[in-house]
Design a protein around this motif. Structure first.
Motif, short mmCIF file in Angstrom:
data_model
loop_
_atom_site.label_atom_id
_atom_site.label_comp_id
_atom_site.label_asym_id
_atom_site.label_seq_id
_atom_site.Cartn_x
_atom_site.Cartn_y
_atom_site.Cartn_z
N ASP A 21 -8.70 6.74 3.70
CA ASP A 21 -7.56 6.29 4.50
C ASP A 21 -7.86 5.09 5.37
O ASP A 21 -6.99 4.28 5.64
N LEU A 56 0.95 -7.25 4.61
CA LEU A 56 0.57 -5.89 4.21
C LEU A 56 1.80 -5.02 4.43
O LEU A 56 2.30 -4.92 5.56
N LEU A 57 2.30 -4.41 3.35
CA LEU A 57 3.56 -3.68 3.42
C LEU A 57 3.34 -2.24 2.95
O LEU A 57 2.85 -2.02 1.84
N GLY A 58 3.72 -1.29 3.79
CA GLY A 58 3.57 0.11 3.44
C GLY A 58 4.84 0.64 2.79
O GLY A 58 5.95 0.21 3.13
N THR A 59 4.68 1.57 1.88
CA THR A 59 5.86 2.18 1.24
C THR A 59 5.51 3.57 0.73
O THR A 59 4.34 3.86 0.45
N THR A 60 6.51 4.44 0.65
CA THR A 60 6.39 5.70 -0.08
C THR A 60 7.73 5.97 -0.73
O THR A 60 8.78 5.75 -0.13
N THR A 83 0.85 -1.20 0.00
CA THR A 83 0.00 0.00 0.00
C THR A 83 0.88 1.24 0.00
O THR A 83 1.84 1.33 0.76
N LEU A 97 -7.81 0.35 10.53
CA LEU A 97 -6.42 0.60 10.16
C LEU A 97 -6.38 1.85 9.29
O LEU A 97 -7.10 1.95 8.29
N ASN A 98 -5.53 2.81 9.66
CA ASN A 98 -5.33 3.99 8.83
C ASN A 98 -4.19 3.69 7.84
O ASN A 98 -3.02 3.64 8.21
N LEU A 99 -4.58 3.48 6.59
CA LEU A 99 -3.59 3.08 5.57
C LEU A 99 -2.52 4.15 5.38
O LEU A 99 -1.35 3.84 5.18
N ARG A 100 -2.94 5.42 5.44
CA ARG A 100 -1.97 6.50 5.20
C ARG A 100 -0.89 6.51 6.27
O ARG A 100 0.31 6.57 5.96
N LEU A 141 9.54 3.53 12.35
CA LEU A 141 9.49 3.60 10.88
C LEU A 141 10.10 2.33 10.31
O LEU A 141 11.22 1.96 10.69
N VAL A 177 -9.58 1.69 6.82
CA VAL A 177 -10.24 0.44 6.45
C VAL A 177 -10.45 -0.40 7.71
O VAL A 177 -9.76 -0.23 8.70
N PHE A 212 -0.04 4.02 7.95
CA PHE A 212 0.68 2.76 7.80
C PHE A 212 1.75 2.86 6.71
O PHE A 212 2.89 2.45 6.89
N PHE A 213 1.38 3.46 5.56
CA PHE A 213 2.40 3.48 4.49
C PHE A 213 3.42 4.59 4.71
O PHE A 213 4.59 4.41 4.36
N TYR A 214 3.03 5.70 5.33
CA TYR A 214 4.05 6.69 5.68
C TYR A 214 5.02 6.11 6.71
O TYR A 214 6.18 6.50 6.77
N GLY A 215 4.55 5.17 7.50
CA GLY A 215 5.42 4.49 8.47
C GLY A 215 6.26 3.39 7.85
O GLY A 215 7.07 2.79 8.54
N HIS A 216 6.05 3.10 6.58
CA HIS A 216 6.76 1.98 5.92
C HIS A 216 6.63 0.71 6.76
O HIS A 216 7.57 -0.07 6.87
N HIS A 217 5.47 0.52 7.34
CA HIS A 217 5.26 -0.61 8.24
C HIS A 217 4.99 -1.91 7.50
O HIS A 217 4.64 -1.91 6.30
N ASN A 218 5.15 -3.01 8.23
CA ASN A 218 4.85 -4.34 7.72
C ASN A 218 3.92 -5.03 8.70
O ASN A 218 4.22 -5.09 9.89
N LEU A 219 2.80 -5.55 8.16
CA LEU A 219 1.90 -6.37 8.98
C LEU A 219 1.90 -7.77 8.37
O LEU A 219 1.56 -7.93 7.20
#
Lengths: 334, 334
Positions: A257, A273-277, A250, B261-264, B244, A259, B266-273
């Protein structure tokens, strides 16, 4: 010099083209005369994040042009070089997240929608010869984001099935092109019949109307990877298509935002589920090598003089584009 | 043979100790005389998943005992061998998710809360000598789950900071022991002062009262890894503590399945679930090597005769235990 500047009011109303001071590059920096620049969703968000009481800001993250001055200590480029700009400031080497101090060109530092921009010397790369100025100017932010999402994060391999909901924006069209070049089978979705048709032209193996039952449209097929940049509107449909042990990356949430996530379904699915920017400078160079070796050119929606910024922003807000929207910077017209 | 059988009614009311037919192992199978067995949260879920109209089912996933018969083609063990049982049926080699046909012993196949159980020969491993029968009988399901969560999924390394919300259950106590043995700094949380105190005895670097502000309790420290087996009640507090690029592994949701879950973020955090359940036969053998080399013994809450199953279930439902609850199987008492 002239520039597109945000000041005084929130949103689009705060934008105008005005005169700004031309500065000198400091040690380690270069100044680039911008030929073309690219519009991103980020430029929309910036109009709300940059407060009316803040000093005037030149917006814009993407651009390409010609080096016109170099600061002390910069040796790898010189005046006259044709370059593209990597908008990720302060993230040089690969890491699982950007280091402290990372920011993206165009907020809080002055961006690319201007006759000239000053960036760290590390943030310019030679413009590949096979790209036109129009293509080079719109590439960096979306292509780097797509590259990291697909290769570093999802680790796609030839033969994998990849789902890209919401084909249309710049990053999504790069995802389609990169995933096909990497040997994946690629499914896309869109609310627009026209975008579905074009996605098939650009190589998608299947293009699904978003309103359809995605499972039925894919004959029940599950995918190894979903790259989710839409957000709440598609997130659950995306999760449903994921195979056991599959990965959803994502990096965008333009359609919501927040879900609801069922943890039990998620862990029984062994999902990721992996976040990236964006991405690092190393990933930026790898991305350029990749597009050079596969001769990938960005999908261009349209390139217009910067003076037409209001129509361009409006087109992106309506999500009417397929591919990138670019600007000619010249204040006289090309 | 006698066994703890579920039939006729949902939940605990459907349980009774009764006579069941003693079967012969088929080709590739072994029959084990159970000495001790272990209670898991799964045994509670099974009482609802197994329908009153289904044929009677012997429940139980964990157990250890002595081989008393081997089917054709089984050569690596023989009658008289002391073994522990791996409850994961049909997942032999490492993979990102279990293969089709994977199931866990105790539903739909007859489980370990019986004088004898039949399992595939691949699902028994020599009982390590340093473990007592009490310890060997309660180990497998929780220790395998914890092993895969920490090493395969979160890839913990020495020096990492690991947060384990909800110390108490079997898996959480293994997580604490394994993470410490792997050289991590380990923080735990519990609603119970008593469990916090015991967790410190078992090596936790910090034990936080769940009701406190976790950030303040950790002096603002962020962690590399959270292993989340509580669910909705702690999920957001867990995410808030993640650095991060950090990783949250989920394999349990006893306190609620559904989270927002706040996707924004989550992805700004570069997190992994990352979701996980149990593990492969390969991971089971690696886990046993790991506990042998670090001489890790399960934390035992109590071991009681199987006839006291009702009190044992009730203790687990109240989450009153620290560590594993085990059963002596003998129907006469040890």
């Amino acid at each position: 010099m002239k520039a597109l500047v945000h000041e005084g009011k929130n949103g689009l109303e705060g934008l105008s083209i005005r005169e700004m001071e031309e500065l000198q590059p400091k040690a380690g920096e270069v100044r680039v005369t911008i030929r073309t620049a690219g519009l991103n969703h980020r430029d929309l968000f910036v109009l709300d994040r940059h407060k009316p009481t803040d000093p005037p800001l030149i917006i814009g993250s993407d651009g390409a042009g010609i080096i016109d001055a170099v600061g002390e200590g910069v040796t790898h480029v010189q005046a006259g070089d044709e370059v593209m700009i990597n908008p990720g400031l302060g993230w040089k080497v690969n890491s699982d997240a950007p280091p402290e101090g990372f920011e993206i060109l165009g907020l809080p530092t002055h961006g690319t929608f201007a006759e000239k921009v000053i960036v760290p010397g590390d943030n310019v790369a030679p413009k590949p010869r096979f790209l036109t100025w129009e293509e080079a100017g719109v590439l960096s932010l979306a292509a780097l984001t797509a590259y990291r999402a697909l290769f570093t994060r999802a680790r796609i391999q030839p033969g994998m099935k990849v789902l890209i909901p919401g084909i249309g924006g710049g990053a999504a069209t790069f995802l389609l092109q990169f995933a096909k070049a990497a040997g994946a089978t690629v499914y896309v979705t869109s609310r627009s019949q026209e975008k579905c048709r074009k996605a098939l032209e650009y190589g998608a193996d299947r293009a699904i109307d978003s309103h359809e039952d995605w499972g039925a449209a894919l004959d029940g097929a599950k995918v190894d990877v979903v790259i989710e940049s839409v957000g709440a509107a598609t997130f659950h449909k995306s999760l449903e298509r994921l195979r056991l042990g599959g990965t959803i990356v994502t990096f965008g949430a333009s359609a919501g935002d927040v879900v609801q996530l069922n943890l039990r379904d998620f862990f029984y699915g062994h999902h990721n589920l992996l976040g990236t920017t964006l991405g690092s400078g190393e990933e930026y160079r790898d991305m350029i090598k990749f597009i050079e070796s596969h001769q990938i050119k960005p999908v261009l929606d349209r390139v217009v003089p910067l003076e037409q910024y209001a129509q361009a922003f409006e087109r992106m807000e309506r999500a009417a584009q397929l591919g990138k929207i670019g600007f000619y910077i010249g204040f006289g017209g090309q």
